[in-house]
Write an enzyme that holds these catalytic residues in place. Structure first.
Site, mmCIF file in Angstrom:
data_model
loop_
_atom_site.group_PDB
_atom_site.id
_atom_site.type_symbol
_atom_site.label_atom_id
_atom_site.label_comp_id
_atom_site.label_asym_id
_atom_site.label_seq_id
_atom_site.Cartn_x
_atom_site.Cartn_y
_atom_site.Cartn_z
ATOM 1 N N HIS A 1 0.845 -1.195 0.000
ATOM 2 C CA HIS A 1 0.000 0.000 0.000
ATOM 3 C C HIS A 1 0.876 1.239 0.000
ATOM 4 O O HIS A 1 1.861 1.321 0.727
ATOM 5 C CB HIS A 1 -0.905 0.039 1.239
ATOM 6 N N ASP B 1 -15.447 2.672 7.063
ATOM 7 C CA ASP B 1 -14.373 3.620 6.756
ATOM 8 C C ASP B 1 -14.815 4.618 5.696
ATOM 9 O O ASP B 1 -14.534 5.815 5.811
ATOM 10 C CB ASP B 1 -13.121 2.886 6.296
ATOM 11 N N ARG C 1 -15.195 12.870 8.124
ATOM 12 C CA ARG C 1 -13.967 13.537 8.582
ATOM 13 C C ARG C 1 -13.502 14.590 7.589
ATOM 14 O O ARG C 1 -12.971 15.631 7.958
ATOM 15 C CB ARG C 1 -12.859 12.495 8.802
ATOM 16 N N SER D 1 -8.077 3.946 9.180
ATOM 17 C CA SER D 1 -8.728 4.028 7.872
ATOM 18 C C SER D 1 -7.979 3.178 6.853
ATOM 19 O O SER D 1 -8.572 2.355 6.135
ATOM 20 C CB SER D 1 -8.776 5.487 7.414
ATOM 21 N N LYS E 1 -8.959 -1.373 5.594
ATOM 22 C CA LYS E 1 -9.110 -1.900 4.225
ATOM 23 C C LYS E 1 -8.050 -2.953 3.913
ATOM 24 O O LYS E 1 -8.328 -3.947 3.248
ATOM 25 C CB LYS E 1 -9.046 -0.748 3.218
#
Length: 445
Positions: free
Chosen positions: A80, A159, A166, A181, A185
């Site tokens: 990621h 999320d 947010r 967050s 995932k």
């Protein structure tokens, strides 16, 4: 919920049951936005400790579907990135790791704002689809060691809903909320090995290196406590990564990289991330062995062949891998001349990314369309010398007016001076599970 807001406002710890109640009831609409807004603001002021952050992450993970990858053989790897300009790393790293025999089972997203998205880049290959059933996803990874799918609508829905809230209540930049967050995932995606590329600098979400390091430490710790093999690399994003910015231009640069002609700064990031995956999978004893294996894989042509195989397996035309000149080209090619003579002291990555978005290569909102053929190619990078009038970059545009506006923006992004500047180290820190789990600090900032 009123009681939980009051409790967190006083700086008290929320229990696992209280956090799961809050996430579940907010996701199904029982708790209204105004109460969750009050809670996120309380969290911004009071923070969450390690246990609360893990509980929040797991509750968001469990708010929707969790992929079951147990039918995929071996340790599954995922990577990621927190997002940057010119970041086409997955297009090189994923087929490279798969060609070395490690299954890559990855969920990716689309670009938003000045940062690009892996799915947009993959869709530059005509016919390519990331809309895969779980059965096809599993079959592809078992057969060719790689599949990349778009995130399903029901992957961590808490999320999605919480982030949208947010975003409009000035509560995005709280460390535990950012970490939970991202990691909710990643954990829902089901891989065994997760390597994080946390970017810092002008073109990154985390501008401050200390903040980037802190975020990486929290995410590595969350993943480790959730039973994953974790590592993180802090990488520089003060100038764009590589030379190409824009979807098709980046895909072509990724193909060049798999042909052994990748930009030095870009390949340094690829090798750093790939090394962590190989070591966590037990396929390399140290970084030197891992880098040697990856370089051999590229030199043999196996990594590029794997990209073509991957593209074909997901419905795309693999001939573009072998003949990248087939990709659509922009109508206008505009050279950006240096405004004076000297050394490139700085290239504002965010300004270059914004210029690409100005051309149509990025999205202002999730619903915005995108032009795959536009972008910017950098002929010069930080530390390079240029004469006045020499081409520092090339704009690829489909509208002349937008191209000229991007030219002006890119000229401002280049800072040229008499003193030669050494670019920042691409790899600023590496973080592993052992280092963060030994940290006695029990509260996050």
């Amino acid at each position: 919920m009123y009681d939980l807001i009051a409790k967190k406002k006083e700086g008290l710890e929320l229990s696992t049951e209280e956090i799961r109640f809050m996430v579940l009831e907010y996701t199904n609409g029982t708790i209204p936005d105004y109460q969750m807004s009050a809670m996120t603001m309380a969290i911004c002021f009071q923070g969450l400790n390690k246990k609360e952050t893990l509980d929040l992450t797991l509750a968001m993970r469990d708010s929707g579907d969790c992929l079951d990858l147990s039918r995929i053989h071996g340790l599954k790897a995922d990577k990621h990135s927190t997002g940057g300009v010119g970041d086409k790393t997955s297009l090189v790293l994923a087929p490279l790791i798969a060609a070395l025999g490690i299954p890559v089972a990855k969920m990716s997203g689309r670009g938003l704002g000045h940062t690009g998205g892996t799915i947009d880049k993959l869709e530059c290959f005509p016919g390519f689809s990331t809309d895969l059933s779980e059965e096809r996803f599993t079959r592809n990874v078992n057969r060719i060691k790689i599949a990349i799918a778009g995130q399903t609508a029901n992957l961590a829905p808490a999320d999605k809903k919480l982030y949208a809230l947010r975003d409009v209540t000035a509560t995005v930049d709280q460390m535990s909320l950012i970490a939970s967050s991202i990691m909710s995932k990643k954990l829902a995606s089901g891989s065994d090995i997760i390597v994080l590329d946390v970017k810092t600098g002008l073109g990154a979400f985390m501008k401050d290196p200390a903040d980037a390091k802190k975020l990486a430490e929290i995410m590595v710790e969350i993943g480790t406590m959730a039973g994953k093999k974790m590592s993180a690399v802090i990488t520089d994003m003060n100038q764009p990564l590589g030379n190409a910015v824009g979807n098709i231009l980046e895909v072509i640069e990724a193909i060049e990289s798999l042909s052994g002609r990748g930009p030095k700064d870009f390949m340094e990031v690829v090798y750093a991330l790939g090394s962590r995956i190989l070591m966590l999978a037990g396929d390399a004893a140290d970084e030197a062995e891992a880098v040697f294996k990856m370089k051999q894989c590229i030199a043999s042509g196996a990594a590029k062949e794997k990209l073509a195989e991957f593209v074909e397996a997901q419905g795309g035309d693999p001939s573009y891998v072998w003949n990248p000149e087939k990709f659509q080209k922009a109508d206008y090619v505009i050279e950006v001349p240096a405004q004076n003579e000297g050394y490139i002291q700085k290239i504002d990555a965010q300004a270059v990314g914004t210029a690409c978005m100005m051309l149509g290569g990025g999205r202002e909102t999730k619903e915005s369309g995108i032009d795959l053929s536009v972008g910017i190619y950098l002929n010069k990078k930080t530390g390079d010398y240029t004469k006045k009038g020499e081409t520092t970059a090339v704009v690829h545009a489909n509208e002349k007016q937008k191209g000229e506006a991007a030219l002006a923006a890119i000229q401002k992004a280049f800072c040229i001076g008499r003193e030669k500047i050494q670019p920042n180290d691409m790899i600023q820190h590496t973080i592993d599970s052992a280092s963060v789990m030994n940290n006695a600090n029990s509260f996050y900032i």
